[in-house]
Scaffold this active site. Structure first.
Site, mmCIF file in Angstrom:
data_model
loop_
_atom_site.group_PDB
_atom_site.id
_atom_site.type_symbol
_atom_site.label_atom_id
_atom_site.label_comp_id
_atom_site.label_asym_id
_atom_site.label_seq_id
_atom_site.Cartn_x
_atom_site.Cartn_y
_atom_site.Cartn_z
ATOM 1 N N ASN A 1 -6.281 4.124 -0.228
ATOM 2 C CA ASN A 1 -5.027 3.675 0.383
ATOM 3 C C ASN A 1 -3.798 4.374 -0.203
ATOM 4 O O ASN A 1 -3.813 4.781 -1.357
ATOM 5 C CB ASN A 1 -4.884 2.165 0.189
ATOM 6 C CG ASN A 1 -5.727 1.398 1.173
ATOM 7 O OD1 ASN A 1 -5.756 1.715 2.351
ATOM 8 N ND2 ASN A 1 -6.416 0.375 0.689
ATOM 9 N N ARG B 1 0.825 -1.213 0.000
ATOM 10 C CA ARG B 1 0.000 0.000 0.000
ATOM 11 C C ARG B 1 0.860 1.265 0.000
ATOM 12 O O ARG B 1 0.462 2.292 -0.532
ATOM 13 C CB ARG B 1 -0.929 -0.008 1.219
ATOM 14 C CG ARG B 1 -2.044 -1.036 1.129
ATOM 15 C CD ARG B 1 -2.983 -0.920 2.315
ATOM 16 N NE ARG B 1 -4.118 -1.831 2.202
ATOM 17 C CZ ARG B 1 -4.132 -3.048 2.714
ATOM 18 N NH1 ARG B 1 -3.080 -3.497 3.361
ATOM 19 N NH2 ARG B 1 -5.181 -3.822 2.586
ATOM 20 N N ARG C 1 -12.451 -8.858 9.663
ATOM 21 C CA ARG C 1 -11.930 -10.141 9.190
ATOM 22 C C ARG C 1 -11.396 -10.971 10.352
ATOM 23 O O ARG C 1 -11.598 -12.187 10.416
ATOM 24 C CB ARG C 1 -10.820 -9.896 8.162
ATOM 25 C CG ARG C 1 -11.306 -9.362 6.831
ATOM 26 C CD ARG C 1 -10.163 -8.872 5.959
ATOM 27 N NE ARG C 1 -10.623 -8.454 4.638
ATOM 28 C CZ ARG C 1 -9.963 -7.646 3.832
ATOM 29 N NH1 ARG C 1 -8.779 -7.162 4.218
ATOM 30 N NH2 ARG C 1 -10.448 -7.318 2.649
#
Length: 306
Positions: free
Chosen positions: A123, A91, A154
């Site tokens: 990002n 990123r 997640r």
């Protein structure tokens, strides 16, 4: 004709997958707001807005194409525009490409409503949130980023599969930098009021494997379909809802943490004024070392764009 809601949320980059997913999630969640889809590709914005508006007939929200000037006068401005992350690309490599995009967006939004809240999704979100705050002129508490909210979701999903407890009843966060320097706050994780790691089903669980699974998931999705958008779309819509409705819910979002002297993903209560308060998180020595690494990486990246 239906009454147009008084609150307005604009999605910059709404012609793309992440922006459109965010706009749709706002409508599907029943957020009572006028949702504007804004994009430099006018036709894409129009198409997405028309499609999403078809889903609004049974919901309190409305959706239409909007301009950058209109977006600047919104209650919440969600920024999803930016260069796409390539398969296997860190990123951090996106910073140079996205800096010019974010600055151009901020210029196009001017004058920005003084009470507006900016939610950065693009990002690398930690650095771009810092850039957005500096170029928008808004107070730090009114400019936040989606941060590790999705990563934490997640994590909770994985832990739910292991423990058999609902993800919403598991309090565990991914912290630090949203990216290569994020880490799991295992020592602060709780379930049913007790330390998560004391749960019987967490015995002999390989924590490093869980971390790696969380870290890899976005890359697996990107490799398979080019980008991720459904998960982050619902996360962004939920954060916008918290900002509009003054819920004071705690999320692991990018916010300016005074003790660290930088923007980073850290638990904060979110309400109509933006960040209401940021919380101290108890970490063990290993986690604190990872925290310091994340702080150093974020500060180093942000220093190049002062």
């Amino acid at each position: 004709m239906a009454t147009i809601p008084k609150q307005r949320v604009s999605v910059i980059g709404g012609g793309g997958n992440v922006g459109a997913s965010t706009a749709f999630a706002l409508i599907a969640k029943g957020v009572p707001a006028e949702v504007l889809v804004v994009d430099v590709v006018d036709k894409a914005a129009e198409g997405q807005a028309l499609d999403i508006s078809d889903a609004s007939f049974m919901m309190p929200g409305t959706c239409r194409k909007g301009s950058f000037k209109e977006a600047g006068q919104s209650d919440v401005i969600i920024i999803t525009a930016g260069a796409r992350q390539q398969p296997g690309e860190p990123r951090s490599n996106l910073i140079d490409r996205n800096y010019k995009i974010i600055k151009s967006i901020m210029d196009s939004l001017q004058p920005i409503k003084s009470s507006a809240k900016i939610l950065m999704v693009s990002n690398p979100v930690d650095v771009l949130t810092d850039i957005a705050q500096k170029t928008s002129g808004l107070p730090r508490k009114q400019v936040i980023g989606s941060g590790t909210y999705l990563d934490s979701g997640r994590l909770r999903n994985v832990l739910s599969e292991i423990t058999g407890v609902s993800p919403t009843s598991i309090h565990a966060y991914m912290l630090g930098e949203h990216g290569d320097n994020q880490f799991t706050g295992w020592s602060s994780a709780r379930i049913g009021g007790r330390p998560l790691l004391e749960h019987p089903k967490m015995k002999n669980v390989n924590l490093d494997e869980i971390y790696e699974k969380i870290q890899r998931k976005a890359y697996v999705i990107i490799d398979a379909k080019g980008s991720t958008y459904y998960g982050i779309g619902i996360c962004a819509a939920t954060l916008a809802e918290a900002l509009l409705n003054n819920t004071s819910q705690v999320f692991p979002v990018v916010n300016y943490v005074e003790n660290f002297g930088c923007y980073m993903s850290w638990p904060a209560a979110i309400g109509c004024d933006g960040v209401e308060q940021s919380f101290d998180v108890k970490l063990n020595k290993e986690e604190d070392k990872k925290l310091q690494t994340a702080i150093a990486a974020i500060k180093d990246a942000c220093s190049k764009y002062d």
